[in-house]
Structure formats: C-alpha cells, structure tokens
Design a protein around this motif. Structure first.
Motif, mmCIF file in Angstrom:
data_model
loop_
_atom_site.group_PDB
_atom_site.id
_atom_site.type_symbol
_atom_site.label_atom_id
_atom_site.label_comp_id
_atom_site.label_asym_id
_atom_site.label_seq_id
_atom_site.Cartn_x
_atom_site.Cartn_y
_atom_site.Cartn_z
ATOM 1 N N GLU A 95 -42.801 9.701 71.709
ATOM 2 C CA GLU A 95 -43.625 10.311 72.747
ATOM 3 C C GLU A 95 -42.815 11.001 73.851
ATOM 4 O O GLU A 95 -43.024 10.756 75.038
ATOM 5 N N PRO A 96 -41.911 11.895 73.450
ATOM 6 C CA PRO A 96 -41.130 12.600 74.479
ATOM 7 C C PRO A 96 -41.963 13.690 75.147
ATOM 8 O O PRO A 96 -42.959 14.162 74.582
ATOM 9 N N GLU A 97 -41.545 14.078 76.323
ATOM 10 C CA GLU A 97 -42.145 15.242 76.975
ATOM 11 C C GLU A 97 -41.849 16.461 76.113
ATOM 12 O O GLU A 97 -40.771 16.560 75.512
ATOM 13 N N GLN A 98 -42.764 17.401 76.060
ATOM 14 C CA GLN A 98 -42.602 18.586 75.225
ATOM 15 C C GLN A 98 -41.340 19.366 75.597
ATOM 16 O O GLN A 98 -40.612 19.829 74.717
ATOM 17 N N GLU A 99 -41.059 19.503 76.880
ATOM 18 C CA GLU A 99 -39.876 20.254 77.306
ATOM 19 C C GLU A 99 -38.593 19.590 76.807
ATOM 20 O O GLU A 99 -37.686 20.259 76.324
ATOM 21 N N TYR A 100 -38.526 18.255 76.930
ATOM 22 C CA TYR A 100 -37.364 17.538 76.423
ATOM 23 C C TYR A 100 -37.221 17.763 74.921
ATOM 24 O O TYR A 100 -36.128 18.038 74.416
ATOM 25 N N LYS A 101 -38.327 17.634 74.205
ATOM 26 C CA LYS A 101 -38.306 17.791 72.751
ATOM 27 C C LYS A 101 -37.771 19.166 72.358
ATOM 28 O O LYS A 101 -36.910 19.272 71.485
ATOM 29 N N GLU A 102 -38.246 20.203 73.006
ATOM 30 C CA GLU A 102 -37.787 21.561 72.701
ATOM 31 C C GLU A 102 -36.319 21.754 73.062
ATOM 32 O O GLU A 102 -35.559 22.341 72.293
ATOM 33 N N ASP A 103 -35.930 21.260 74.232
ATOM 34 C CA ASP A 103 -34.540 21.402 74.676
ATOM 35 C C ASP A 103 -33.591 20.615 73.771
ATOM 36 O O ASP A 103 -32.507 21.093 73.420
ATOM 37 N N ARG A 104 -33.997 19.411 73.404
ATOM 38 C CA ARG A 104 -33.141 18.568 72.549
ATOM 39 C C ARG A 104 -33.006 19.176 71.157
ATOM 40 O O ARG A 104 -31.902 19.208 70.602
ATOM 41 N N ARG A 105 -34.110 19.682 70.602
ATOM 42 C CA ARG A 105 -34.060 20.329 69.288
ATOM 43 C C ARG A 105 -33.069 21.496 69.329
ATOM 44 O O ARG A 105 -32.222 21.636 68.443
ATOM 45 N N ALA A 106 -33.165 22.323 70.360
ATOM 46 C CA ALA A 106 -32.271 23.481 70.483
ATOM 47 C C ALA A 106 -30.815 23.042 70.603
ATOM 48 O O ALA A 106 -29.920 23.649 69.996
ATOM 49 N N GLU A 107 -30.572 21.977 71.358
ATOM 50 C CA GLU A 107 -29.204 21.473 71.520
ATOM 51 C C GLU A 107 -28.649 20.938 70.206
ATOM 52 O O GLU A 107 -27.486 21.183 69.865
ATOM 53 N N LEU A 108 -29.450 20.209 69.463
ATOM 54 C CA LEU A 108 -29.001 19.684 68.171
ATOM 55 C C LEU A 108 -28.654 20.825 67.219
ATOM 56 O O LEU A 108 -27.602 20.799 66.567
ATOM 57 N N ILE A 109 -29.508 21.822 67.151
ATOM 58 C CA ILE A 109 -29.253 22.964 66.268
ATOM 59 C C ILE A 109 -27.985 23.691 66.689
ATOM 60 O O ILE A 109 -27.149 24.036 65.850
ATOM 61 N N ARG A 110 -27.814 23.914 67.993
ATOM 62 C CA ARG A 110 -26.585 24.553 68.498
ATOM 63 C C ARG A 110 -25.347 23.755 68.109
ATOM 64 O O ARG A 110 -24.318 24.320 67.748
ATOM 65 N N THR A 111 -25.432 22.453 68.193
ATOM 66 C CA THR A 111 -24.294 21.588 67.885
ATOM 67 C C THR A 111 -23.880 21.725 66.421
ATOM 68 O O THR A 111 -22.697 21.925 66.117
#
Length: 125
Positions: A95-111
């Motif tokens: 149940e993460p906040e949508q903004e966190y979820k989007e930011d974290r997904r982008a960071e993982l992909i960048r990594t």
C-alpha cells in the motif's frame, strides 16, 4: 605487468583485489536472483540488497579501473525482468503512496539500465 601508475588501483594486486570485491557483489546478486522470488519482494532483504549491490557495482565500474568483474548485458536484462516482475506483482500489497511507487519504479529501472549500459561498454572493449 605489475604496477603501471601511482594510483591506488594501478597495479595487478589492486586489480585482483577489485575483481574479488566486484565478484562478491556479482555472486550475491546471482544468488538472490536464482533463489526463491519471495526473497526479492520489496519488503524482503534481497528486494533491497539487490538494487544496492547493482548500484555499488555500477559506481565501481564507472571508475574505469582494471579488474572490475561485470556480467554480460543480457544477464543484467534478465535480472531486471525477474526483479521488476516480482516488484510489480507485490508492491501494491504494501500500500505505497502512488508517487512513491512511480518514483521507486523509475529508480529501479534506471539502476538496472545503468549497469546494463556499463556491462555493454565493458564487454565491447
């Protein structure tokens, strides 16, 4: 060859040492990726440690020192697929906040993409 400069990583011994360190990072990533996918869930140890180890490996590889152990680019892409599949399947359960979820997904992909690009350069050389 022995020693080729005055830098901390400008010798065969330093290259061997660096190979050992990066090899251990690779081994930890490989072991986590080959294990039970539950261990890769976002709230599990390897779900946090794998991206950390990938970033550490990328940081070291970006220095351009001799001796860095790197995976093949296709291996990194496979890791990315496996990891992101687990992440996408399980993140909403936390149940993460949508903004966190989007930011974290982008960071993982960048990594993962960063390491894949470095692996491509490493193996092309």
């Amino acid at each position: 060859m022995g020693t080729w400069g005055s830098g901390n990583f400008d010798s065969d011994t330093a290259a061997d040492h660096l190979s050992g360190i990066t090899g251990r990072l690779l081994s930890e990533i490989e072991e986590a990726m080959a294990g039970d996918p539950v261990g890769l869930e976002p709230d599990e140890y390897d779900g946090v440690a794998v991206p950390c180890n990938i970033e550490l490996l990328a940081l070291i590889a970006e220095q351009g020192h001799v001796g860095v152990a790197m995976p093949e680019p296709a291996v990194v892409e496979g890791w990315k697929g496996t990891f992101m599949d687990v992440w996408e399947r399980t993140i909403d359960g936390l149940e993460p906040e949508q903004e966190y979820k989007e930011d974290r997904r982008a960071e993982l992909i960048r990594t993962f993409d960063r390491l894949a690009a470095l692996a491509e350069r490493h193996h092309a050389a």
